[in-house]
Enzyme design. Sequence first.
Site, mmCIF file in Angstrom:
data_model
loop_
_atom_site.group_PDB
_atom_site.id
_atom_site.type_symbol
_atom_site.label_atom_id
_atom_site.label_comp_id
_atom_site.label_asym_id
_atom_site.label_seq_id
_atom_site.Cartn_x
_atom_site.Cartn_y
_atom_site.Cartn_z
ATOM 1 N N ASP A 246 -10.083 -3.525 -5.287
ATOM 2 C CA ASP A 246 -9.166 -2.543 -4.687
ATOM 3 C C ASP A 246 -9.115 -1.318 -5.577
ATOM 4 O O ASP A 246 -8.872 -1.428 -6.784
ATOM 5 C CB ASP A 246 -7.772 -3.174 -4.549
ATOM 6 N N HIS B 97 -8.206 -4.482 -0.814
ATOM 7 C CA HIS B 97 -7.066 -3.711 -0.343
ATOM 8 C C HIS B 97 -6.812 -3.949 1.151
ATOM 9 O O HIS B 97 -7.740 -3.921 1.958
ATOM 10 C CB HIS B 97 -7.260 -2.211 -0.581
ATOM 11 N N SER C 8 0.835 -1.202 0.000
ATOM 12 C CA SER C 8 0.000 0.000 0.000
ATOM 13 C C SER C 8 0.878 1.265 0.000
ATOM 14 O O SER C 8 1.680 1.451 -0.912
ATOM 15 C CB SER C 8 -0.953 -0.040 1.196
#
Length: 406
Positions: free
Chosen positions: A346, A376, A192
Amino acid sequence: ALLPALLLLLLPLAALAVALATVLLGLPSYDIPPGVNQPAKLRLVLAVLLGTAALGKILEKTGLCSQITFGRYVRQGRKLGVDPKLFIWDLQFNKVPVRVYQPKATSDGRRRGIIFFHGGGWVFGSLDTYEKVCRYISRESESVVVSVQYRLAPEHKYPAAYEDCLNATIHFMKNIEHYGVDPARIIICGDSAGGNLAAAVSQTLAGRSDLPRLRAQILIYPGLQALDFNLPSYQQNRGVPLLFRERAAFFALQYLNGDALHMQEVLEGSHIPPDMRLKYGKWVSPDNIPEKFKIRGYKPHKPHEFKAEVYETVKRLCEPDPCPLLAEDAVIHQLPESFILTCEYDVLRDDGLLYKKRLEDNGVRVTWYHLEDGFHGIISLFDYCGLSFPAGKRGLDSVVNFLKSL
């Protein structure tokens, strides 16, 4: 058998928490797609997250603590005991706190060295939060892992996190003999926001002849651009946990400026000058996304009228250090072998797909792993309080298998 029954009991409470948090926070509706891994469990995770956010908002209004401080407290992982297979040290690399994981077993030669940058939107996350993930990677791949505690926004704006990650990495590269690491097998990894930092550090080090060349970069559902929040994956997954479309812009602005002013203009696209949009359109474009990723729905978006005063406050979003997808080809083609993990559900899926294309167009070898039922943040939930997802374990194992191939 106990966990599914517990989930069924908690679902009404989860629904109530989601409804309450939505009203309190003024947030948009949420979407748990039927194709996602274990939707009932994800609904429970969503309830916990939204309940935390709602309670944090109440605490902030009463002046007890900020919503972000409370969120960090709740997310903080508990301290784990001794690991029978690993030596673990808390150190400082160039004044940056790090945690080093080193397998206890003897090795025939020098090991791989992995520098890991955690996720959390540059706002959340810590060494403890990612303790189980880092232990697993170190044990299963038999590698030395260095987890980096970079400074967090909004207290520390860009480039603090990037500089901490870069400085810690350079320190490690210059002192690898102390950790039994092979200088030809140094890998940068992040998930991320940590994937964003890993990509940025890899680009910065690409042309350095005074340091060992990176063996690989591992980018786990990275956020790589802030020009276009209306790509197909943003439209399809705008309300899918753990990262919503609005929160993606919120985190990017917190990282850049320490506040979320002009978030709506950034979401609408009025923060980018037309000439710049034209320049970067060859790289950040839905046309570069394979058609099969548009089947779930995509409507071409016309950016709102450009607002120069907004651009002035966010213009560093057009620089490659915060947005690695915008780096020039001369930098991209020098990058090491890459592993990119994306998740179908995501908002950042297309950032990963666009970077994959850029790397491949520049002759960089890419291993791509796509979690068709992933969302995600799924790997950050690995072995987390009974909220682990099988797809997250598959994703983490794909990272380990790639490492073993190096």
